[in-house]
Design a protein around this motif. Structure first.
Motif, PDB file in Angstrom:
ATOM      1  N   UNK A  39       0.837  -1.202   0.000  1.00  8.99           N
ATOM      2  CA  UNK A  39       0.000   0.000   0.000  1.00  8.99           C
ATOM      3  C   UNK A  39       0.870   1.250   0.000  1.00  8.99           C
ATOM      4  N   UNK A  40       1.882   1.270   0.840  1.00  6.72           N
ATOM      5  CA  UNK A  40       2.763   2.441   0.930  1.00  6.72           C
ATOM      6  C   UNK A  40       3.430   2.727  -0.404  1.00  6.72           C
ATOM      7  N   UNK A  41       3.956   1.699  -1.041  1.00  5.99           N
ATOM      8  CA  UNK A  41       4.643   1.907  -2.314  1.00  5.99           C
ATOM      9  C   UNK A  41       3.688   2.308  -3.432  1.00  5.99           C
ATOM     10  N   UNK A  42       2.473   1.749  -3.430  1.00 10.01           N
ATOM     11  CA  UNK A  42       1.500   2.147  -4.433  1.00 10.01           C
ATOM     12  C   UNK A  42       1.108   3.613  -4.264  1.00 10.01           C
ATOM     13  N   UNK A  43       0.923   4.048  -3.037  1.00 10.71           N
ATOM     14  CA  UNK A  43       0.606   5.455  -2.786  1.00 10.71           C
ATOM     15  C   UNK A  43       1.721   6.357  -3.301  1.00 10.71           C
ATOM     16  N   UNK A  44       2.952   5.994  -2.994  1.00 11.31           N
ATOM     17  CA  UNK A  44       4.101   6.812  -3.401  1.00 11.31           C
ATOM     18  C   UNK A  44       4.206   6.885  -4.925  1.00 11.31           C
ATOM     19  N   UNK A  45       4.097   5.737  -5.591  1.00 15.39           N
ATOM     20  CA  UNK A  45       4.248   5.697  -7.053  1.00 15.39           C
ATOM     21  C   UNK A  45       3.142   6.488  -7.733  1.00 15.39           C
ATOM     22  N   UNK A  46       1.902   6.329  -7.256  1.00 16.16           N
ATOM     23  CA  UNK A  46       0.791   7.070  -7.855  1.00 16.16           C
ATOM     24  C   UNK A  46       0.986   8.575  -7.705  1.00 16.16           C
ATOM     25  N   UNK A  47       1.419   9.005  -6.561  1.00 10.21           N
ATOM     26  CA  UNK A  47       1.621  10.437  -6.327  1.00 10.21           C
ATOM     27  C   UNK A  47       2.766  10.961  -7.192  1.00 10.21           C
ATOM     28  N   UNK A  48       3.845  10.184  -7.317  1.00  6.23           N
ATOM     29  CA  UNK A  48       4.969  10.585  -8.169  1.00  6.23           C
ATOM     30  C   UNK A  48       4.510  10.753  -9.616  1.00  6.23           C
ATOM     31  N   UNK A  49       3.755   9.796 -10.114  1.00  3.96           N
ATOM     32  CA  UNK A  49       3.260   9.873 -11.491  1.00  3.96           C
ATOM     33  C   UNK A  49       2.352  11.089 -11.680  1.00  3.96           C
ATOM     34  N   UNK A  50       1.498  11.348 -10.695  1.00  2.40           N
ATOM     35  CA  UNK A  50       0.567  12.468 -10.810  1.00  2.40           C
ATOM     36  C   UNK A  50       1.318  13.795 -10.853  1.00  2.40           C
ATOM     37  N   UNK A  51       2.276  13.961  -9.962  1.00  2.00           N
ATOM     38  CA  UNK A  51       3.058  15.198  -9.932  1.00  2.00           C
ATOM     39  C   UNK A  51       3.873  15.341 -11.213  1.00  2.00           C
ATOM     40  N   UNK A  52       4.492  14.243 -11.651  1.00  2.00           N
ATOM     41  CA  UNK A  52       5.312  14.283 -12.865  1.00  2.00           C
ATOM     42  C   UNK A  52       4.488  14.651 -14.091  1.00  2.00           C
ATOM     43  N   UNK A  53       3.230  14.211 -14.140  1.00  2.00           N
ATOM     44  CA  UNK A  53       2.371  14.536 -15.283  1.00  2.00           C
ATOM     45  C   UNK A  53       2.256  16.037 -15.481  1.00  2.00           C
ATOM     46  N   UNK A  54       2.152  16.774 -14.371  1.00  2.00           N
ATOM     47  CA  UNK A  54       1.991  18.221 -14.467  1.00  2.00           C
ATOM     48  C   UNK A  54       3.330  18.939 -14.619  1.00  2.00           C
ATOM     49  N   UNK A  55       4.367  18.417 -13.999  1.00  2.00           N
ATOM     50  CA  UNK A  55       5.683  19.043 -14.128  1.00  2.00           C
ATOM     51  C   UNK A  55       6.208  18.923 -15.562  1.00  2.00           C
ATOM     52  N   UNK A  56       5.951  17.765 -16.188  1.00  2.00           N
ATOM     53  CA  UNK A  56       6.515  17.478 -17.507  1.00  2.00           C
ATOM     54  C   UNK A  56       5.564  17.763 -18.663  1.00  2.00           C
ATOM     55  N   UNK A  57       4.386  18.302 -18.377  1.00  6.10           N
ATOM     56  CA  UNK A  57       3.363  18.397 -19.428  1.00  6.10           C
ATOM     57  C   UNK A  57       3.784  19.243 -20.624  1.00  6.10           C
ATOM     58  N   UNK A  58       4.723  20.173 -20.436  1.00 10.19           N
ATOM     59  CA  UNK A  58       5.174  20.999 -21.559  1.00 10.19           C
ATOM     60  C   UNK A  58       6.333  20.388 -22.328  1.00 10.19           C
ATOM     61  N   UNK A  59       6.905  19.305 -21.783  1.00 11.03           N
ATOM     62  CA  UNK A  59       8.051  18.681 -22.435  1.00 11.03           C
ATOM     63  C   UNK A  59       7.822  17.217 -22.788  1.00 11.03           C
ATOM     64  N   UNK A  60       6.968  16.544 -22.029  1.00  8.05           N
ATOM     65  CA  UNK A  60       6.712  15.119 -22.276  1.00  8.05           C
ATOM     66  C   UNK A  60       5.268  14.799 -21.932  1.00  8.05           C
ATOM     67  N   UNK A  61       4.530  14.328 -22.906  1.00 10.18           N
ATOM     68  CA  UNK A  61       3.106  14.000 -22.721  1.00 10.18           C
ATOM     69  C   UNK A  61       2.985  12.588 -22.159  1.00 10.18           C
ATOM     70  N   UNK A  62       2.872  12.481 -20.829  1.00 10.23           N
ATOM     71  CA  UNK A  62       2.807  11.169 -20.188  1.00 10.23           C
ATOM     72  C   UNK A  62       1.523  10.434 -20.545  1.00 10.23           C
ATOM     73  N   UNK A  63       0.428  11.176 -20.726  1.00 11.35           N
ATOM     74  CA  UNK A  63      -0.835  10.532 -21.095  1.00 11.35           C
ATOM     75  C   UNK A  63      -0.725   9.797 -22.424  1.00 11.35           C
ATOM     76  N   UNK A  64      -0.001  10.390 -23.368  1.00  8.09           N
ATOM     77  CA  UNK A  64       0.137   9.783 -24.692  1.00  8.09           C
ATOM     78  C   UNK A  64       0.802   8.420 -24.613  1.00  8.09           C
ATOM     79  N   UNK A  65       1.759   8.280 -23.690  1.00  4.92           N
ATOM     80  CA  UNK A  65       2.548   7.048 -23.624  1.00  4.92           C
ATOM     81  C   UNK A  65       2.100   6.092 -22.526  1.00  4.92           C
ATOM     82  N   UNK A  66       1.505   6.608 -21.458  1.00  8.63           N
ATOM     83  CA  UNK A  66       1.233   5.770 -20.286  1.00  8.63           C
ATOM     84  C   UNK A  66      -0.239   5.520 -20.006  1.00  8.63           C
TER      85      UNK A  66
END
Length: 239
Positions: free
Chosen positions: A16-43
């Motif tokens: 549970x702890x690791x799933x929470x961490x990974x989901x939050x990392x992905x969510x934050x990265x989606x917004x940080x990288x949205x101008x350089x890498x479209x995570x939705x397109x690939x993931x």
């Protein structure tokens, strides 16, 4: 009064702890990288005949979320019900249950999409889905067909539904407090009602509803199957 206050996160189980961490990392990265890498397109996961579909998306889509409300409710459910379930069935089975439910969710969603494509085109695939003309040929149903091919599915909801069903099967009489309902309700009542609501919304296909309800139902179905397959029993000391 003791000056020491135990953190609410201190009793989190490993998966549970690791799933929470990974989901939050992905969510934050989606917004940080949205101008350089479209995570939705690939993931995020696309319909299997879409030119944007990649095999790894059946896993990666579970870590992608559309907005803060989406990830909050999924992670809140994981935080509330995950540790007790992981403690009960063990980390390895909990891990398997989560991902099998999530994969099963997208399998059911794609089966429903395939039926929808068949109803429009007479087949479950179209030729050259990268071309606009492949959709416009179907007149008023072109937009529906286009959406199936080009709007991806994201979120851990299918996996979460698998956990909720397993929880209700193992702890049916555990009373749960639900948002906007002022009285506790036993798990064996609230989870089936929730699933029936998802079925009603999925079949109804109401305008403006962009939720993948059949993915939720698929996750619930596979959660039920896995509990039966593993022959999991209610804990003797459950309350």
């Amino acid at each position: 009064m003791s000056a020491y206050r135990q953190s609410p996160f201190s009793n989190l189980t490993p998966v549970v702890k690791n799933l929470l961490i990974i989901n939050i990392i992905f969510f934050v990265a989606t917004f940080i990288l949205r101008n350089t890498f479209d995570m939705d397109k690939w993931l995020a996961v696309y319909y299997f005949n879409s030119p944007q579909f990649k095999l790894w998306q059946i896993i990666s889509y579970m870590f992608m979320h559309g907005n803060i409300g989406h990830i909050f409710f999924n992670m809140f459910a994981l935080f509330m019900f995950g540790p007790m379930l992981e403690y009960s069935i063990g980390s390895q089975r909990f891990f398997n249950l989560y991902f099998i439910s999530g994969i099963g969710a997208i399998v059911i969603q794609m089966l429903v999409q395939a039926l929808q494509v068949h109803a429009i085109t007479g087949g479950i695939t179209i030729s050259h889905p990268e071309l606009e003309s492949s959709y416009t040929a179907y007149g008023p149903l072109a937009q529906k067909l286009y959406d199936i091919y080009n709007i991806p599915v994201v979120g851990a909801s299918g996996a979460i539904f698998g956990l909720l069903v397993a929880f209700a099967m193992l702890y049916p009489n555990l009373e749960m407090m639900i948002l906007f309902i002022p009285v506790p309700i036993k798990a064996k009542y609230i989870i089936p009602v929730y699933i029936l609501i998802e079925l009603w919304l999925g079949v109804g296909q109401y305008g403006g509803d962009n939720v993948a309800h059949f993915a939720h139902l698929g996750g619930a179905l596979f959660g039920f199957i896995m509990v039966k397959f593993w022959r999991l029993q209610r804990p003797n000391n459950y309350f």
